[in-house]
Design a protein around this motif. Structure first.
Motif, PDB file in Angstrom:
ATOM      1  N   VAL A  42       0.835  -1.203   0.000  1.00  0.00           N
ATOM      2  CA  VAL A  42       0.000   0.000   0.000  1.00  0.00           C
ATOM      3  C   VAL A  42       0.868   1.250   0.000  1.00  0.00           C
ATOM      4  CG1 VAL A  42      -1.738   1.310   1.271  1.00  0.00           C
ATOM      5  CG2 VAL A  42      -1.907  -1.183   1.154  1.00  0.00           C
ATOM      6  N   LEU A  43       1.912   1.240   0.840  1.00  0.00           N
ATOM      7  CA  LEU A  43       2.819   2.392   0.883  1.00  0.00           C
ATOM      8  C   LEU A  43       3.515   2.586  -0.459  1.00  0.00           C
ATOM      9  CD1 LEU A  43       4.484   2.000   4.403  1.00  0.00           C
ATOM     10  CD2 LEU A  43       2.696   3.607   3.711  1.00  0.00           C
ATOM     11  N   GLY A  44       3.912   1.485  -1.090  1.00  0.00           N
ATOM     12  CA  GLY A  44       4.556   1.586  -2.399  1.00  0.00           C
ATOM     13  C   GLY A  44       3.636   2.195  -3.443  1.00  0.00           C
ATOM     14  N   ILE A  45       2.370   1.786  -3.413  1.00  0.00           N
ATOM     15  CA  ILE A  45       1.383   2.342  -4.349  1.00  0.00           C
ATOM     16  C   ILE A  45       1.201   3.835  -4.102  1.00  0.00           C
ATOM     17  CG2 ILE A  45      -1.049   2.297  -5.017  1.00  0.00           C
ATOM     18  CD1 ILE A  45      -1.011  -0.718  -4.425  1.00  0.00           C
TER      19      ILE A  45
ATOM     20  N   VAL B  79       3.371   5.951  -2.755  1.00  0.00           N
ATOM     21  CA  VAL B  79       4.568   6.678  -3.196  1.00  0.00           C
ATOM     22  C   VAL B  79       4.591   6.800  -4.712  1.00  0.00           C
ATOM     23  CG1 VAL B  79       7.087   6.596  -3.314  1.00  0.00           C
ATOM     24  CG2 VAL B  79       5.927   6.064  -1.162  1.00  0.00           C
ATOM     25  N   ALA B  80       4.254   5.711  -5.418  1.00  0.00           N
ATOM     26  CA  ALA B  80       4.220   5.759  -6.880  1.00  0.00           C
ATOM     27  C   ALA B  80       3.177   6.753  -7.370  1.00  0.00           C
ATOM     28  CB  ALA B  80       3.921   4.365  -7.433  1.00  0.00           C
TER      29      ALA B  80
ATOM     30  N   ALA C 181       3.646  10.202  -9.598  1.00  0.00           N
ATOM     31  CA  ALA C 181       2.837  10.450 -10.791  1.00  0.00           C
ATOM     32  C   ALA C 181       2.103  11.775 -10.701  1.00  0.00           C
ATOM     33  CB  ALA C 181       1.838   9.302 -10.979  1.00  0.00           C
ATOM     34  N   VAL C 182       1.600  12.114  -9.494  1.00  0.00           N
ATOM     35  CA  VAL C 182       0.901  13.388  -9.305  1.00  0.00           C
ATOM     36  C   VAL C 182       1.849  14.558  -9.545  1.00  0.00           C
ATOM     37  CG1 VAL C 182      -0.080  14.903  -7.534  1.00  0.00           C
ATOM     38  CG2 VAL C 182      -0.929  12.563  -7.799  1.00  0.00           C
ATOM     39  N   PHE C 183       3.067  14.471  -9.017  1.00  0.00           N
ATOM     40  CA  PHE C 183       4.033  15.551  -9.225  1.00  0.00           C
ATOM     41  C   PHE C 183       4.400  15.681 -10.697  1.00  0.00           C
ATOM     42  CE2 PHE C 183       4.501  15.896  -4.725  1.00  0.00           C
ATOM     43  CZ  PHE C 183       5.115  17.125  -4.500  1.00  0.00           C
ATOM     44  N   TYR C 184       4.580  14.552 -11.363  1.00  0.00           N
ATOM     45  CA  TYR C 184       4.935  14.581 -12.781  1.00  0.00           C
ATOM     46  C   TYR C 184       3.795  15.166 -13.606  1.00  0.00           C
ATOM     47  CZ  TYR C 184       6.270  13.020 -17.453  1.00  0.00           C
ATOM     48  OH  TYR C 184       6.587  12.987 -18.792  1.00  0.00           O
TER      49      TYR C 184
END
Length: 203
Positions: free
Chosen positions: A164-167, A169-170, A174-177
């Motif tokens: 869940v934490l990995g999702i 962070v990913a 993606a939001v920043f990009y």
């Protein structure tokens, strides 16, 4: 009586005051900046809020892993998906129209904005109306999306917490990009100076 000896109450008030001060100086109490998020021109609000969520999630996991916090020390409310969807749509509609959420309307009010007062009064009236109308019909709608198996993704679906934490962070990356891409295609994000100046000129 005001519980002056209650450390939790005092720390909450201090943190709330600091949070409001930072929001205002960052321009987050101005609808000039907030509505730009819905126009996909300024992703600052989304980036900040999502970053706070991810940092909090990682921090809570680390505290539990180090044995500094019990797993049940943080209250997790029952997951009511339908109620969250309906409530989120209503709050989001008001946010998009007026540029305020419940928290930023308080910040806007204390910075002298009369439109923030209108939205804060609307919030209070809506809360009173919901409480007055609350009954079997509303309970039935809320129960449509209740997750019976558990109140977290791990409890309900068996997804490991690290996954869940990995999702999260990913998704944050993606939001920043995506946000930066949209901001480059527009006139750029609204600066805090522009937001505060816009709020002052509209008051």
């Amino acid at each position: 009586m005001f519980p002056l000896n209650d450390a939790g109450m005092i720390s909450g008030l201090v943190c709330g005051a600091l949070f409001g001060f930072i929001l205002e100086n960052a321009g987050f109490g101005s609808p000039t900046k907030l509505t730009a998020q819905f126009q996909l021109r300024d992703w600052s609000v989304f980036k900040v809020m999502f970053t706070a969520i991810v940092v909090s999630a990682i921090g809570l996991y680390a505290l539990k892993a180090l044995g500094l916090m019990q797993a049940d020390a943080v209250f997790v409310p029952t997951a009511l998906l339908m109620a969250s969807a309906v409530g989120g749509a209503l709050v989001g509609a008001g946010f998009a129209v007026g540029g305020y959420c419940p928290g930023t309307s308080v910040v806007g009010l204390f910075s002298g904005r009369l439109d923030a007062l209108v939205f804060l009064v609307g919030l209070l009236l809506g809360t009173v109306a919901f409480a007055g109308l609350y009954g079997p019909a509303i309970e039935a709608v809320m129960a449509l999306g209740e997750v019976q198996a558990g109140d977290t993704v791990t409890d309900a679906y068996g997804v490991p917490e690290l996954a869940v934490l990995g999702i999260l962070v990913a998704a944050l990356v993606a939001v920043f990009y995506a946000g930066s891409w949209f901001e480059r295609r527009s006139a750029g994000p609204v600066t805090s100076e522009q937001a505060v100046a816009g709020a002052s000129s509209e008051s």
